[in-house]
Design a protein around this motif. Structure first.
Motif, mmCIF file in Angstrom:
data_model
loop_
_atom_site.group_PDB
_atom_site.id
_atom_site.type_symbol
_atom_site.label_atom_id
_atom_site.label_comp_id
_atom_site.label_asym_id
_atom_site.label_seq_id
_atom_site.Cartn_x
_atom_site.Cartn_y
_atom_site.Cartn_z
ATOM 1 N N PRO A 125 5.448 8.749 5.216
ATOM 2 C CA PRO A 125 4.965 9.110 3.883
ATOM 3 C C PRO A 125 4.170 10.407 3.878
ATOM 4 O O PRO A 125 3.558 10.792 4.877
ATOM 5 N N ASP A 126 4.213 11.088 2.747
ATOM 6 C CA ASP A 126 3.233 12.127 2.464
ATOM 7 C C ASP A 126 1.975 11.441 1.932
ATOM 8 O O ASP A 126 2.048 10.355 1.355
ATOM 9 N N VAL A 127 0.840 12.064 2.142
ATOM 10 C CA VAL A 127 -0.405 11.561 1.567
ATOM 11 C C VAL A 127 -0.955 12.645 0.646
ATOM 12 O O VAL A 127 -1.202 13.779 1.081
ATOM 13 N N VAL A 128 -1.095 12.291 -0.629
ATOM 14 C CA VAL A 128 -1.522 13.231 -1.652
ATOM 15 C C VAL A 128 -2.966 12.929 -2.051
ATOM 16 O O VAL A 128 -3.337 11.766 -2.237
ATOM 17 N N ASN A 129 -3.772 13.978 -2.153
ATOM 18 C CA ASN A 129 -5.133 13.849 -2.669
ATOM 19 C C ASN A 129 -5.157 14.134 -4.162
ATOM 20 O O ASN A 129 -4.508 15.076 -4.631
ATOM 21 N N VAL A 130 -5.914 13.338 -4.878
ATOM 22 C CA VAL A 130 -6.180 13.576 -6.297
ATOM 23 C C VAL A 130 -7.687 13.497 -6.500
ATOM 24 O O VAL A 130 -8.337 12.566 -6.012
ATOM 25 N N PHE A 131 -8.246 14.473 -7.207
ATOM 26 C CA PHE A 131 -9.685 14.524 -7.459
ATOM 27 C C PHE A 131 -9.935 14.257 -8.939
ATOM 28 O O PHE A 131 -9.296 14.872 -9.800
ATOM 29 N N VAL A 132 -10.864 13.346 -9.220
ATOM 30 C CA VAL A 132 -11.105 12.913 -10.600
ATOM 31 C C VAL A 132 -12.590 13.050 -10.923
ATOM 32 O O VAL A 132 -13.448 12.545 -10.187
ATOM 33 N N ASP A 133 -12.878 13.697 -12.039
ATOM 34 C CA ASP A 133 -14.239 13.820 -12.538
ATOM 35 C C ASP A 133 -14.679 12.458 -13.080
ATOM 36 O O ASP A 133 -14.060 11.934 -14.016
ATOM 37 N N PRO A 134 -15.716 11.850 -12.512
ATOM 38 C CA PRO A 134 -16.111 10.516 -12.976
ATOM 39 C C PRO A 134 -16.744 10.506 -14.360
ATOM 40 O O PRO A 134 -16.803 9.454 -15.007
ATOM 41 N N ASN A 135 -17.185 11.655 -14.855
ATOM 42 C CA ASN A 135 -17.844 11.710 -16.155
ATOM 43 C C ASN A 135 -16.846 11.679 -17.307
ATOM 44 O O ASN A 135 -17.153 11.176 -18.386
ATOM 45 N N THR A 136 -15.639 12.211 -17.048
ATOM 46 C CA THR A 136 -14.628 12.292 -18.112
ATOM 47 C C THR A 136 -13.331 11.576 -17.751
ATOM 48 O O THR A 136 -12.447 11.468 -18.603
ATOM 49 N N ALA A 137 -13.206 11.109 -16.499
ATOM 50 C CA ALA A 137 -11.971 10.485 -16.009
ATOM 51 C C ALA A 137 -10.789 11.433 -16.158
ATOM 52 O O ALA A 137 -9.672 11.018 -16.484
ATOM 53 N N THR A 138 -11.027 12.718 -15.905
ATOM 54 C CA THR A 138 -9.954 13.705 -15.932
ATOM 55 C C THR A 138 -9.717 14.236 -14.530
ATOM 56 O O THR A 138 -10.648 14.377 -13.731
ATOM 57 N N VAL A 139 -8.464 14.541 -14.225
ATOM 58 C CA VAL A 139 -8.085 15.060 -12.916
ATOM 59 C C VAL A 139 -8.499 16.524 -12.819
ATOM 60 O O VAL A 139 -8.144 17.342 -13.671
ATOM 61 N N THR A 140 -9.254 16.841 -11.762
ATOM 62 C CA THR A 140 -9.707 18.219 -11.567
ATOM 63 C C THR A 140 -8.832 18.977 -10.574
ATOM 64 O O THR A 140 -8.939 20.194 -10.461
ATOM 65 N N GLY A 141 -7.984 18.272 -9.829
ATOM 66 C CA GLY A 141 -7.114 18.942 -8.876
ATOM 67 C C GLY A 141 -6.340 17.953 -8.033
ATOM 68 O O GLY A 141 -6.635 16.747 -8.013
ATOM 69 N N ALA A 142 -5.309 18.451 -7.378
ATOM 70 C CA ALA A 142 -4.493 17.632 -6.475
ATOM 71 C C ALA A 142 -3.949 18.523 -5.374
ATOM 72 O O ALA A 142 -3.841 19.744 -5.543
ATOM 73 N N ARG A 143 -3.620 17.926 -4.223
ATOM 74 C CA ARG A 143 -3.077 18.697 -3.114
ATOM 75 C C ARG A 143 -2.363 17.749 -2.149
ATOM 76 O O ARG A 143 -2.550 16.520 -2.198
ATOM 77 N N LEU A 144 -1.598 18.319 -1.256
ATOM 78 C CA LEU A 144 -0.981 17.564 -0.173
ATOM 79 C C LEU A 144 -1.972 17.508 0.988
ATOM 80 O O LEU A 144 -2.384 18.543 1.509
ATOM 81 N N HIS A 145 -2.357 16.309 1.371
ATOM 82 C CA HIS A 145 -3.296 16.149 2.490
ATOM 83 C C HIS A 145 -2.544 16.036 3.809
ATOM 84 O O HIS A 145 -2.821 16.770 4.750
ATOM 85 N N TYR A 146 -1.599 15.087 3.891
ATOM 86 C CA TYR A 146 -0.725 14.929 5.061
ATOM 87 C C TYR A 146 0.713 15.131 4.628
ATOM 88 O O TYR A 146 1.158 14.578 3.619
ATOM 89 N N SER A 147 1.460 15.880 5.410
ATOM 90 C CA SER A 147 2.904 15.992 5.201
ATOM 91 C C SER A 147 3.603 15.034 6.157
ATOM 92 O O SER A 147 3.268 14.975 7.343
ATOM 93 N N GLY A 148 4.565 14.279 5.636
ATOM 94 C CA GLY A 148 5.258 13.323 6.470
ATOM 95 C C GLY A 148 6.230 13.959 7.447
ATOM 96 O O GLY A 148 6.669 13.292 8.392
ATOM 97 N N HIS A 149 6.582 15.235 7.248
ATOM 98 C CA HIS A 149 7.597 15.853 8.104
ATOM 99 C C HIS A 149 7.134 17.134 8.793
ATOM 100 O O HIS A 149 7.719 17.557 9.784
#
Length: 401
Positions: A125-149
């Motif tokens: 699997p790939d492992v994806v990071n998602v960052f969420v602002d707890p004050n608004t429950a909105t996504v502030t960013g995302a990225r690939l943390h681990y690549s499966g290949h």
């Protein structure tokens, strides 16, 4: 002639004689371990030093982890965990079956989600990071943390983790690093035997001779650095074996005390309705009000909620307990507490010891310096070997002449 009874040497002066009766054997083992795997252990040590501060490194390199504005009421102004998790799930393709998330350790930090996503059955699997602002429950960013290949597509800390515990190898890397940790433990034991003062002069055993010739200075640095970090070395190496060779390590621990099979814990449907993340969090916090939530996860659809807490033990020490809560009914299924005194409690010590968090910032700095000591010990060991080799050749030349 009157027979005079000589004083018997103390225990600490006599014991090394038995141990070092075959000093040449111990020296040979220590030497060849260092020459054979010292470079790999140095790489593992340096990456481990960097990973002691991986939260801070990611905070510097990933602006999405930082929240610009925090409400004056602090965490009381956060959205619910259900809302925050739902926002994170919407940011990844498909329907993720599990997640792990770091709970913010500061009001101006985002929730840091990890989602394993498998492109096809059987593929890593790939492992994806998602960052969420707890004050608004909105996504502030995302990225690939681990690549499966391709590990070179990982984030910086993801790359360092894979290099540290698997040497970037996909299939057998963890086992190989686990074996290297066992070899490092053997090298540590042989180093203790070789360092032990056979004449009982303990002051010399802890003294750096200065001024001294380069050969003597190199030798003193090699032995003193190794002994100075001995307690940290034993804690980090043994815990490293527990992570990389879990089946073998658990089997040894279970010979003394049973260990709960975490994979067998299930959240079974019953008459009770589903428990929300917020209810499970409140249940864990109310039962253990001294704990500071570090992370929570739901790794399987039928698994329990898992909450990890850091808590003070006393004398400046901290432990990490893990709380498993049924998703239906909110019952506490299991608590892994380092103070329990059983097999589960022993296993709960491994991560705080390996990371240094058991002693807070002083512990983390100690583990950081220990990791950096490995290349220093390797370098001084190689220099020592070359010096002795050169001296031996000079003796042979003089004898031949």
């Amino acid at each position: 002639m009157t027979e005079v009874e000589l004083p018997r040497p103390s225990f600490f002066a006599r014991r090394p004689v038995a141990l070092c009766g075959s000093r040449k054997v111990w020296l040979t083992i220590h030497l060849w371990i260092g020459l054979a795997v010292g470079l790999f252990l140095s790489l593992i040590g340096v990456t481990g030093s960097a990973l002691v501060f991986f939260h801070e490194i990611d905070g510097w390199l990933t602006p999405a982890l930082s929240i610009a504005d925090a409400p004056p009421q602090g965490r009381a102004g956060w959205r619910t965990l259900e809302d925050i998790t739902a926002a994170a799930k919407k940011a990844v393709p498909g329907e993720p079956t599990g997640f792990f998330v770091y709970y913010p350790n500061h009001p101006r930090k985002a929730f840091w989600f990890f989602f394993p996503l498998r492109a096809m059955e059987g593929a890593p699997p790939d492992v994806v990071n998602v960052f969420v602002d707890p004050n608004t429950a909105t996504v502030t960013g995302a990225r690939l943390h681990y690549s499966g290949h391709n590990p070179f597509e990982n984030s910086l800390t993801g790359f360092l983790f894979k290099l540290h515990y698997a040497l970037l190898m996909r299939d057998h890397g963890m086992a190989i690093v686990g074996v290297l940790a066992i070899i490092a433990l053997i090298s540590t034991v042989t180093g203790i035997v070789l360092w032990w003062p056979r004449n009982g002069k303990w002051q010399n055993a802890f003294t750096l001779k200065w001024p001294a010739r380069v050969e003597r200075l190199n030798y003193d640095i090699h032995r003193l650095v190794g002994m100075f970090f001995l307690p940290v070395a034993l804690a980090v190496i043994v815990s490293g074996v527990s992570f990389n060779l879990p089946e073998q390590f658990n089997a040894i621990v279970e010979a003394f005390s049973p260990i709960t099979k975490i994979e067998r814990l299930r959240s079974a449907h019953g008459t009770e309705g589903p428990t929300t993340l917020d209810e499970a969090f409140a249940a864990a916090a109310s039962r253990f009000p001294d704990g500071r939530t570090e992370s929570f996860s739901l790794l399987r659809p039928d698994g329990p909620y898992v909450f990890k807490q850091m808590f003070p033990i006393g004398w400046g020490l901290e432990g990490r307990r893990t709380i498993y809560i049924d998703r239906y009914g909110g019952d506490v299924l299991l608590v892994n507490d380092p103070l329990a005194g059983d097999g589960d409690g022993f296993m709960a010590w491994q991560w705080p010891l390996h990371s240094g968090y058991v002693m807070g910032w002083p512990g983390r700095i100690a583990v950081f310096l220990f990791g950096l000591s490995w290349p220093l010990v390797f370098f001084t060991g190689v220099v020592r070997w070359l010096q002795k080799r050169r001296a031996h050749r000079l003796v042979e030349r003089k004898a031949a002449a």
